[in-house]
Design a protein around this motif. Structure first.
Motif, PDB file in Angstrom:
ATOM      1  N   GLU A  48      52.777 -43.246  80.463  1.00  0.00           N
ATOM      2  CA  GLU A  48      54.293 -42.995  81.602  1.00  0.00           C
ATOM      3  C   GLU A  48      53.946 -42.157  82.976  1.00  0.00           C
ATOM      4  OE1 GLU A  48      57.137 -42.718  78.316  1.00  0.00           O
ATOM      5  OE2 GLU A  48      56.698 -44.912  77.150  1.00  0.00           O
ATOM      6  N   MET A  49      54.737 -42.212  83.804  1.00  0.00           N
ATOM      7  CA  MET A  49      54.224 -40.958  84.897  1.00  0.00           C
ATOM      8  C   MET A  49      55.689 -40.258  84.574  1.00  0.00           C
ATOM      9  SD  MET A  49      55.480 -43.773  87.998  1.00  0.00           S
ATOM     10  CE  MET A  49      56.106 -42.385  88.865  1.00  0.00           C
ATOM     11  N   THR A  50      55.416 -38.594  85.001  1.00  0.00           N
ATOM     12  CA  THR A  50      56.186 -37.296  84.348  1.00  0.00           C
ATOM     13  C   THR A  50      57.139 -37.506  84.802  1.00  0.00           C
ATOM     14  OG1 THR A  50      54.759 -36.748  86.361  1.00  0.00           O
ATOM     15  CG2 THR A  50      54.129 -36.881  84.395  1.00  0.00           C
ATOM     16  N   ALA A  51      58.368 -36.496  84.570  1.00  0.00           N
ATOM     17  CA  ALA A  51      59.345 -36.585  85.521  1.00  0.00           C
ATOM     18  C   ALA A  51      59.263 -35.885  86.846  1.00  0.00           C
ATOM     19  CB  ALA A  51      60.383 -35.026  84.590  1.00  0.00           C
ATOM     20  N   GLU A  52      58.015 -35.332  86.995  1.00  0.00           N
ATOM     21  CA  GLU A  52      57.772 -34.522  87.847  1.00  0.00           C
ATOM     22  C   GLU A  52      57.727 -35.438  89.418  1.00  0.00           C
ATOM     23  OE1 GLU A  52      55.232 -31.203  90.330  1.00  0.00           O
ATOM     24  OE2 GLU A  52      54.646 -31.866  88.239  1.00  0.00           O
ATOM     25  N   MET A  63      58.142 -38.643  89.365  1.00  0.00           N
ATOM     26  CA  MET A  63      58.796 -39.619  88.967  1.00  0.00           C
ATOM     27  C   MET A  63      60.356 -38.893  90.119  1.00  0.00           C
ATOM     28  SD  MET A  63      59.317 -42.697  87.842  1.00  0.00           S
ATOM     29  CE  MET A  63      61.268 -43.087  88.371  1.00  0.00           C
ATOM     30  N   GLN A  64      60.689 -37.752  90.023  1.00  0.00           N
ATOM     31  CA  GLN A  64      61.189 -36.842  91.006  1.00  0.00           C
ATOM     32  C   GLN A  64      61.026 -36.756  92.306  1.00  0.00           C
ATOM     33  OE1 GLN A  64      64.909 -35.540  90.638  1.00  0.00           O
ATOM     34  NE2 GLN A  64      64.711 -35.219  92.778  1.00  0.00           N
ATOM     35  N   LYS A  65      59.480 -36.916  92.139  1.00  0.00           N
ATOM     36  CA  LYS A  65      58.552 -36.783  93.820  1.00  0.00           C
ATOM     37  C   LYS A  65      59.495 -38.560  95.060  1.00  0.00           C
ATOM     38  CE  LYS A  65      55.500 -33.650  93.274  1.00  0.00           C
ATOM     39  NZ  LYS A  65      53.634 -33.417  92.596  1.00  0.00           N
ATOM     40  N   TYR A  66      59.427 -39.518  93.390  1.00  0.00           N
ATOM     41  CA  TYR A  66      58.943 -40.669  94.514  1.00  0.00           C
ATOM     42  C   TYR A  66      60.752 -40.496  94.305  1.00  0.00           C
ATOM     43  CZ  TYR A  66      60.626 -45.467  93.392  1.00  0.00           C
ATOM     44  OH  TYR A  66      61.594 -46.398  93.963  1.00  0.00           O
ATOM     45  N   GLN A  67      61.679 -40.411  93.664  1.00  0.00           N
ATOM     46  CA  GLN A  67      62.632 -40.683  94.207  1.00  0.00           C
ATOM     47  C   GLN A  67      63.123 -39.682  95.596  1.00  0.00           C
ATOM     48  OE1 GLN A  67      64.942 -42.463  93.025  1.00  0.00           O
ATOM     49  NE2 GLN A  67      66.521 -41.970  94.787  1.00  0.00           N
ATOM     50  N   ASP A  68      62.586 -38.945  95.851  1.00  0.00           N
ATOM     51  CA  ASP A  68      62.878 -38.168  96.547  1.00  0.00           C
ATOM     52  C   ASP A  68      62.156 -38.373  97.996  1.00  0.00           C
ATOM     53  OD1 ASP A  68      63.927 -35.565  95.259  1.00  0.00           O
ATOM     54  OD2 ASP A  68      62.595 -34.251  94.973  1.00  0.00           O
TER      55      ASP A  68
END
Length: 234
Positions: A142-146, A148-153
């Motif tokens: 599973e992707m890390t929260a970090e 996932m945040q980079k993806y959303q950014d």
């Protein structure tokens, strides 16, 4: 009688003429209908809709539509250009094609054009990323929260760029830079696929461990290669 003969012949001729006109109208209607169907088919085959449902490239059971493949093609192209300008700017005129000319009109080497080169590069990258994605899914990564945040950014950054450049919506911006059939949904889906593959590759590398015995065994197996080196003499 004699009077009825010419009358019957005229009536028969009139009926034949009416039947002929009817057949002619029918043929014209059929021809027009066929032309409309052919035109509609041609328009559909050349539309963005068909680019989103066909298959341009596949790796195992993963298929990429023409729109998705074009997105990856352009994405890898932009990544390569950014790498050259960031890490090898002094060689940009050698490592990059002429941006004022079409890629399929410039030779990368003696046998292929720059477009063919980037297409092959895209296929190699997709093959690698699909392997990483599949293995990650199999082991439950599973992707890390970090990440996932980079993806959303990055997704938010693309939206901001579209607005800043004056595009009325994100799809028009994506069509300009990632292909006419690329949509916001395609971008988010394929970008998430890439972030997942990169995240699993990082996780895999960080969790590699080898004992001294394994390292020595590998060395003995390929020491003729490991003990060689390449040098340049000026």
């Amino acid at each position: 009688s004699k009077a009825e003969g010419p009358k019957n012949r005229r009536e028969q001729a009139r009926k034949q003429e009416a039947a002929k006109r009817k057949r002619t109208r029918l043929i014209v209607i059929i021809v027009i209908a066929v032309c409309i169907v052919l035109l509609a088919t041609a328009l559909f085959m050349n539309s963005n809709a068909v680019r989103r449902i066909g298959t341009a490239y596949e790796v195992g059971d993963m298929r990429f539509s023409p729109a998705e493949f074009t997105f990856h093609y352009n994405n890898y192209y932009y990544d390569y250009v950014e790498y050259v300008y960031t890490d090898a700017y002094q060689y940009a005129n050698v490592l990059l094609p002429d941006t004022t000319q079409p890629l399929d009109g410039q030779m990368y080497n003696e046998s292929i054009t720059w477009k063919q080169h980037f297409q092959e590069y895209c296929e190699e990258c997709l093959t690698r990323d699909v392997a990483l994605y599949r293995e990650g899914r199999e082991v439950g990564f599973e992707m890390t929260a970090e990440d996932m945040q980079k993806y959303q950014d990055e997704v938010d950054g693309i939206e901001s760029s579209a607005t800043a450049l004056g595009y009325s919506n994100v799809d028009k911006y994506l069509a300009r830079y990632y292909g006419p059939a690329c949509t916001y949904d395609i971008l988010k889906e394929q970008l998430l696929f890439l972030y997942y593959a990169d995240g699993y590759e990082k996780y895999f590398n960080e969790n590699l461990s080898f004992s001294d015995e394994e390292i020595l065994a590998k060395y003995e197996e390929k020491k003729d290669i490991y003990d060689s080196f390449t040098f340049r003499y000026y």
